[in-house]
Design a protein around this motif. Structure first.
Motif, mmCIF file in Angstrom:
data_model
loop_
_atom_site.group_PDB
_atom_site.id
_atom_site.type_symbol
_atom_site.label_atom_id
_atom_site.label_comp_id
_atom_site.label_asym_id
_atom_site.label_seq_id
_atom_site.Cartn_x
_atom_site.Cartn_y
_atom_site.Cartn_z
ATOM 1 N N VAL A 12 2.974 -0.241 6.361
ATOM 2 C CA VAL A 12 2.983 -1.543 5.863
ATOM 3 C C VAL A 12 4.388 -2.274 5.490
ATOM 4 O O VAL A 12 4.574 -3.353 5.912
ATOM 5 C CB VAL A 12 1.994 -1.631 4.591
ATOM 6 N N ALA A 13 5.140 -1.244 4.777
ATOM 7 C CA ALA A 13 6.420 -1.809 4.637
ATOM 8 C C ALA A 13 7.590 -2.253 5.849
ATOM 9 O O ALA A 13 8.122 -2.945 5.807
ATOM 10 C CB ALA A 13 7.309 -0.486 3.747
ATOM 11 N N THR A 14 7.421 -1.288 6.778
ATOM 12 C CA THR A 14 7.866 -1.461 7.992
ATOM 13 C C THR A 14 7.514 -2.961 8.774
ATOM 14 O O THR A 14 8.179 -3.537 9.072
ATOM 15 C CB THR A 14 7.609 -0.452 9.209
ATOM 16 N N ALA A 15 6.069 -3.008 8.488
ATOM 17 C CA ALA A 15 5.635 -4.289 9.223
ATOM 18 C C ALA A 15 5.997 -5.609 8.624
ATOM 19 O O ALA A 15 6.389 -6.385 9.302
ATOM 20 C CB ALA A 15 3.858 -4.181 9.242
ATOM 21 N N VAL A 16 6.064 -5.478 7.169
ATOM 22 C CA VAL A 16 6.515 -6.780 6.691
ATOM 23 C C VAL A 16 7.992 -6.680 6.205
ATOM 24 O O VAL A 16 8.394 -7.881 5.577
ATOM 25 C CB VAL A 16 5.414 -7.114 5.248
ATOM 26 N N GLU A 52 8.328 -0.055 -0.015
ATOM 27 C CA GLU A 52 7.215 0.450 -0.295
ATOM 28 C C GLU A 52 6.814 -0.022 -1.798
ATOM 29 O O GLU A 52 5.769 -0.438 -1.979
ATOM 30 C CB GLU A 52 7.044 1.944 -0.224
ATOM 31 N N ALA A 53 7.861 -0.124 -2.674
ATOM 32 C CA ALA A 53 7.390 -0.457 -4.045
ATOM 33 C C ALA A 53 7.055 -1.750 -4.223
ATOM 34 O O ALA A 53 6.315 -2.466 -4.764
ATOM 35 C CB ALA A 53 8.622 -0.148 -4.869
ATOM 36 N N ALA A 54 7.822 -2.701 -3.446
ATOM 37 C CA ALA A 54 7.466 -4.213 -3.234
ATOM 38 C C ALA A 54 5.966 -4.299 -2.751
ATOM 39 O O ALA A 54 5.272 -5.421 -2.989
ATOM 40 C CB ALA A 54 8.658 -4.781 -2.508
ATOM 41 N N CYS A 55 5.811 -3.776 -1.487
ATOM 42 C CA CYS A 55 4.446 -3.738 -1.065
ATOM 43 C C CYS A 55 3.422 -3.379 -1.984
ATOM 44 O O CYS A 55 2.316 -3.935 -1.976
ATOM 45 C CB CYS A 55 4.389 -2.998 0.172
ATOM 46 N N ARG A 56 3.570 -2.479 -2.791
ATOM 47 C CA ARG A 56 2.611 -1.980 -3.908
ATOM 48 C C ARG A 56 2.138 -3.191 -4.975
ATOM 49 O O ARG A 56 1.206 -3.491 -5.302
ATOM 50 C CB ARG A 56 2.995 -0.708 -4.608
ATOM 51 N N GLN A 57 3.334 -3.882 -5.202
ATOM 52 C CA GLN A 57 3.211 -4.899 -6.072
ATOM 53 C C GLN A 57 2.494 -6.163 -5.443
ATOM 54 O O GLN A 57 1.562 -6.759 -6.103
ATOM 55 C CB GLN A 57 4.767 -5.118 -6.674
#
Length: 307
Positions: free
Chosen positions: A134-138, A142-147
């Motif tokens: 997900v982090a790579t895609a957007v 990873e921490a930001a994606c979790r938030q």
């Protein structure tokens, strides 16, 4: 496998991601096609074709979604997603998530999210991508994606229905409702509608519609009972069909062309929302589209002749 074979194997997944991101069949298909062009033009083969293609289609969808927001703010009347009759991507392990995420109600909830929140939610919650993917895609950590996911879940959970009947019960409810609608049975329609039921139409200003919004079971029943029997008299039919994974109907003119699509939302054993999609631009992927203005004129003439 050749590039074409790899891409075609993943095409259903790519379309399903893009459609949930954009709420548009045509825009999702365009995003998938552009993804193929970029994959085909790449001089090197990625380590993971799935990761490369899903990242590409996600980023393209984010760009489209950002530009679409302005168009949707200027849209005439209520905006609904383009109806999807069949989701090409199937995964038995994720069947519940896939079905829930493609419903009209869920797609309208997704509209409340920012493009990044929407993309993280779709990839993680619906398709079970790892946070690293997900982090790579957007293009975020990873921490930001979790938030982002925490915020997205909060918005989605706040708008989810309290109770949904099983699939067979929903199908039976839709069948009874369509029969009562065709017969002009006001009492029968009211029994099947929630007290606070809504009928909402999306024409985009390009076709006549029953009404922009009608509230209350009695008002909705009266309108439908007054209108649909006349459609039947001139040869218009309502063909039961799943719409975005929920019971609905395709309404066709006497020549079989698509007049509009009805999508039902059900809650506690009643129909709570009826969405009528009449905008011809949103129906072209379903086949030839009827002239809704001509049908309206024909109904008026039939009513005058019956007086």
């Amino acid at each position: 496998m050749s590039k074409v074979e790899e891409f075609e194997e993943l095409r259903p997944l790519l379309f399903s991601i893009a459609y949930r991101m954009l709420g548009s069949v045509s825009e999702a298909e365009d995003a998938v096609q552009e993804t193929w062009l970029r994959f085909d033009a790449s001089a090197t083969r990625p380590a993971s074709t799935k990761a490369f293609l899903s990242t590409t289609v996600t980023r393209l969808s984010i760009d489209v979604l950002r530009s679409a927001r302005v168009r949707r703010e200027e849209y005439v009347g209520p905006w609904f997603p383009e109806p999807l009759l069949n989701d090409p991507y199937q995964d038995p392990a994720r069947s519940a998530e896939l079905a829930d995420s493609v419903s009209m109600a869920a797609l309208l909830l997704l509209e409340r999210l920012s493009p990044l929140e929407r993309s993280v939610f779709v990839l993680r919650e619906v398709f079970a991508f790892g946070f690293d993917e997900v982090a790579t895609a957007v293009g975020r950590s990873e921490a930001a994606c979790r938030q982002l996911l925490v915020r997205a879940r909060r918005h989605m959970d706040a708008g989810r229905p309290r109770f949904r009947a099983d699939r067979q019960e929903r199908q039976e409810l839709a069948t009874r409702f369509l029969d009562a609608m065709k017969d002009g049975d006001i009492t029968g329609l009211q029994r099947l509608l929630a007290a606070d039921a809504q009928l909402v139409g999306d024409s985009g200003g390009k076709a006549p519609q029953l009404a922009k919004t009608v509230n209350g079971a009695q008002n909705v029943a009266r309108l439908l009972a007054a209108f649909f029997p006349w459609l039947s008299r001139i040869g218009v039919t309502a063909e039961p069909h799943d719409v975005n994974g929920e019971p609905g109907a395709i309404v066709r003119d006497p020549d079989g062309r698509v007049l509009h699509v009805l999508a039902f939302e059900m809650l506690d054993g009643r129909i709570s929302t009826i969405r009528s999609l009449v905008n011809p631009d949103k129906l072209t992927h379903l086949g030839p589209v009827a002239d809704a203005w001509a049908i309206t004129r024909e109904i008026r003439e039939a009513r005058r002749a019956a007086r």
